[in-house]
Design an enzyme around this catalytic site. Structure first.
Site, mmCIF file in Angstrom:
data_model
loop_
_atom_site.group_PDB
_atom_site.id
_atom_site.type_symbol
_atom_site.label_atom_id
_atom_site.label_comp_id
_atom_site.label_asym_id
_atom_site.label_seq_id
_atom_site.Cartn_x
_atom_site.Cartn_y
_atom_site.Cartn_z
ATOM 1 N N SER A 138 2.410 -10.572 77.596
ATOM 2 C CA SER A 138 1.037 -10.705 77.093
ATOM 3 C C SER A 138 0.977 -11.929 76.190
ATOM 4 O O SER A 138 1.990 -12.300 75.575
ATOM 5 C CB SER A 138 0.630 -9.462 76.289
ATOM 6 O OG SER A 138 -0.570 -9.686 75.574
ATOM 7 N N TYR A 151 2.623 -3.495 69.714
ATOM 8 C CA TYR A 151 2.376 -4.039 71.048
ATOM 9 C C TYR A 151 2.831 -5.499 71.118
ATOM 10 O O TYR A 151 3.533 -5.899 72.060
ATOM 11 C CB TYR A 151 0.890 -3.934 71.370
ATOM 12 C CG TYR A 151 0.496 -4.507 72.710
ATOM 13 C CD1 TYR A 151 0.721 -3.786 73.882
ATOM 14 C CD2 TYR A 151 -0.102 -5.755 72.805
ATOM 15 C CE1 TYR A 151 0.358 -4.309 75.115
ATOM 16 C CE2 TYR A 151 -0.470 -6.283 74.035
ATOM 17 C CZ TYR A 151 -0.240 -5.568 75.190
ATOM 18 O OH TYR A 151 -0.605 -6.085 76.407
#
Length: 261
Positions: A138, A151
């Site tokens: 990501s 995350y």
């Protein structure tokens, strides 16, 4: 399915995690159209069965945090395994000062350790013919993400792990690369934006529209667009690409911004 015999993955077997929805499902559908035999692994329940039926593939219900489930998924690939796509993941909003051990451990167990376990189990079969690993990271790996600290940490670690794979197994004919998407219209991103909308008293679509204004292409990606990046890295067109991170964020990287403000 298109012409499976002439596709870019013709005759190959692809194991795809997180394949019930989002990027994983879009990739399974695209890989199948390009000739791959697909093994779809995940927790999607009936949605995973539907996705497997749509791709002419095999559904293996299980959890990337469970080694027995992973072993079953790899075994379902048969003797041949050519491509591994790790798309299973989750996000739990948290901040550095208040992040709980549970939030941190759950996120890293799925996003990072799950990716590692799947790759570790798949490597012996990939080594037989060479192959490609594509891990979904990501842009949160590179951006400041104060409201999704676990995350972001997990995805940064996926990048590092992918590079370790590339250098350790390049001599085996195995390529390992990562895709780092920005905002993609998936159930996970909708969940994240719904939480933001509730906090701000706005709407899901209002928040997505505001977000588009901070992205160069003025749009949110569709899962199929990220799947195309995965197909490139999985195919022979990327035969000299390994240890790389393909950023696919529509020009939205802004290191001083939170992922959701």
């Amino acid at each position: 399915m298109g012409d499976r015999m002439n596709g870019r993955l013709a005759g190959r077997t692809a194991l795809i995690t997180g394949a019930a929805t989002g990027i994983g499902r879009a990739a399974a559908e695209l890989f199948a159209r390009h000739g791959a035999r697909t093994v779809l692994f995940g927790l999607g329940g009936p949605a995973l069965d539907v996705a497997a039926h749509a791709t002419g593939g095999v559904a293996v219900h299980g959890d990337v945090t469970n080694e027995a489930d992973i072993a079953a998924a790899v075994e379902s690939c048969g003797e041949r395994l050519d491509v591994v796509l790790n798309a299973a993941g989750l996000i739990i909003p948290d901040e550095p000062e208040t992040v709980t051990d549970e939030s941190w451990e759950t996120t890293l167990d799925v996003n990072l350790t799950g990716t590692m376990r799947v790759c570790r189990a798949a490597l012996p079969r990939l080594r037989q013919r060479g192959g490609a690993i594509v891990n979904i990271a990501s842009v949160a790996a590179f951006n400041s993400s104060p409201e999704s600290v676990s995350y972001a940490a997990s995805k940064a670690a996926v990048v590092s792990y992918t590079r370790s794979l590339a250098f350790a197994h390049g001599g085996d004919g195995i390529r390992a690369n990562a895709v780092a998407p920005g905002w993609v219209r998936t159930p996970m991103s909708e969940h994240e934006m719904n939480l933001l909308a509730e906090r701000k008293g706005s709407t899901l679509e209002g928040e997505f529209n505001a977000l588009k204004g901070r992205i160069a292409l003025r749009k949110i990606a569709e899962p199929s667009e990220i799947a195309s990046c995965c197909l490139f890295l999985a195919s022979d067109e990327a035969s000299f690409v390994t240890g790389a991170v393909l950023v696919a964020d529509g020009g939205g990287r802004a290191p001083t911004q939170s992922r959701a403000v």
